[in-house]
Design a protein around this motif. Structure first.
Motif, PDB file in Angstrom:
ATOM      1  N   GLY A  29      25.906 -63.683  48.225  1.00 31.84           N
ATOM      2  CA  GLY A  29      25.014 -64.709  47.715  1.00 31.84           C
ATOM      3  C   GLY A  29      24.554 -64.426  46.296  1.00 31.84           C
ATOM      4  N   THR A 184      21.009 -60.111  54.319  1.00 30.06           N
ATOM      5  CA  THR A 184      20.655 -59.787  52.938  1.00 30.06           C
ATOM      6  C   THR A 184      21.854 -59.222  52.193  1.00 30.06           C
ATOM      7  N   ASN A 202      22.606 -63.770  51.657  1.00 28.49           N
ATOM      8  CA  ASN A 202      21.640 -64.021  50.589  1.00 28.49           C
ATOM      9  C   ASN A 202      21.651 -63.001  49.464  1.00 28.49           C
TER      10      ASN A 202
END
Length: 346
Positions: A29, A184, A202
């Motif tokens: 991400g 994450t 992300n």
């Protein structure tokens, strides 16, 4: 009475549908950073942050998608896959410490906190090549240096999924198996190899002299080819038929009087018959007096000399329209239809 023996609960783990994300070895991400000669077996992508660094010296054998539409779709598919893995019902509790020669059967293994992997973890398919493992870890996953995930009895890396609620860190020189789907970030430290995928929803993915490949897994993905050719030919001629007295593809040539038989016979063979005696039988009654004797308008007409003051009043295209169609090259660059240069159309 026969005492019942304890049996293993039926594993309900099912393959996680990765859709277009299946074609990525690495997906992030917030960008991908590499150090050293890492080799990425399939696609590498990131979205929304397009930052990608360290290639070269790293090598991507697939395509690179830096915040493009392909990466956007793969990220959307990753979210769906992550939620699918997280939503599967639990078969086994997963302890906080795994490895040290531990063997795990197929199924959904659910932890209550972060998990650390040390030593060897063995995944045993029991002879079922379609056996699936889904690991649900609500916090971080950390693997020790030189740790390994090993497959046995028909187990496939294509059917191993790790759903991580925060970040994953793989220790140096370790061997890991399966698709990591981290909420994450993912840090793959020096010398670690992954048979599977490193997909971070992300955060970023950090690499250092790694090899990430998919083995025999289906990569799915999107159509990678586009139509590479176009129609290379065009219509190079015009239709030479007559519809209602009009030449298709050229100017209007409305025939008057004896035009039908005169022009059919005359123009087909160069007006040989019609122009020999002043177009007497070709339909152009007054003709050009003995000009066009051998070639007619099709072979040059008028001996190739322009006749600016003498229009052919015997064969008009219509009222008040002299017939310039039989002329050869004229002053000023004008041409009759029979002698037009090939670069002109119509």
């Amino acid at each position: 009475m026969v005492a019942g023996l304890p049996t293993q609960a039926l594993a309900i783990a099912t393959p996680v549908p990765l859709a277009t994300a299946a074609g990525f070895s690495v997906l992030a991400g917030q960008g991908v950073t590499n150090t050293g000669p890492s080799v990425i077996g399939h696609d590498l992508g990131t979205h929304p942050n397009p930052a990608i660094s360290g290639f070269p010296p790293g090598l991507v054998l697939g395509a690179v998608h830096a915040a493009d539409a392909v990466a956007l779709q793969a990220k959307a598919d990753l979210v769906q896959a992550y939620n699918n893995a997280a939503g599967q019902a639990t078969d086994f509790a997963l302890p906080a410490g795994i490895g040290a020669g531990q063997t795990l059967l197929p199924g959904v293994h659910t932890a209550v906190a972060g998990v650390g992997l040390t030593g060897d973890l063995i995944l045993d398919a029991g002879g079922d090549p379609n056996a699936v493992w889904v690991f649900q870890i609500p916090e971080a996953l950390t693997t020790a240096s030189n740790s390994r995930v090993l497959l046995t009895n028909g187990a496939s890396a294509c059917n191993v999924y790790w759903q991580i609620g925060s970040s994953a860190t793989l220790g140096t020189s370790s061997t890991f198996v399966g698709t990591i789907m981290a909420l994450t970030s993912i840090s793959v430290t020096t010398g670690t190899n992954i048979e599977g995928r490193a997909l971070a929803r992300n955060g970023a993915v950090t690499l250092d002299t790694n090899r990430i490949f998919l083995g025999g897994c289906a990569t799915g993905g999107t159509t990678t080819g586009t139509t590479t050719g176009t129609t290379t030919g065009t219509t190079t001629g015009t239709t030479l038929g007559l519809i209602g007295g009009t030449l298709i593809g050229g100017p209007s040539v409305n025939l008057v009087g004896g035009g039908t038989s005169g022009n059919v016979a005359g123009n087909t063979s160069g007006n040989t018959v019609g122009n020999t005696a002043g177009n007497t039988t070709g339909g152009n009654t007054s003709g050009n007096s003995a000009g066009n004797t051998t070639g007619g308008s099709a072979t040059g007409g008028n001996d190739g000399k322009p006749d600016h003051g003498k229009p052919d009043h015997g064969h008009h295209e219509g009222p008040g329209k002299p017939d310039h169609g039989g002329h050869g090259e004229q002053a000023g660059g004008h041409y009759g239809y029979a002698d037009k240069p090939t670069v002109h159309e119509g």
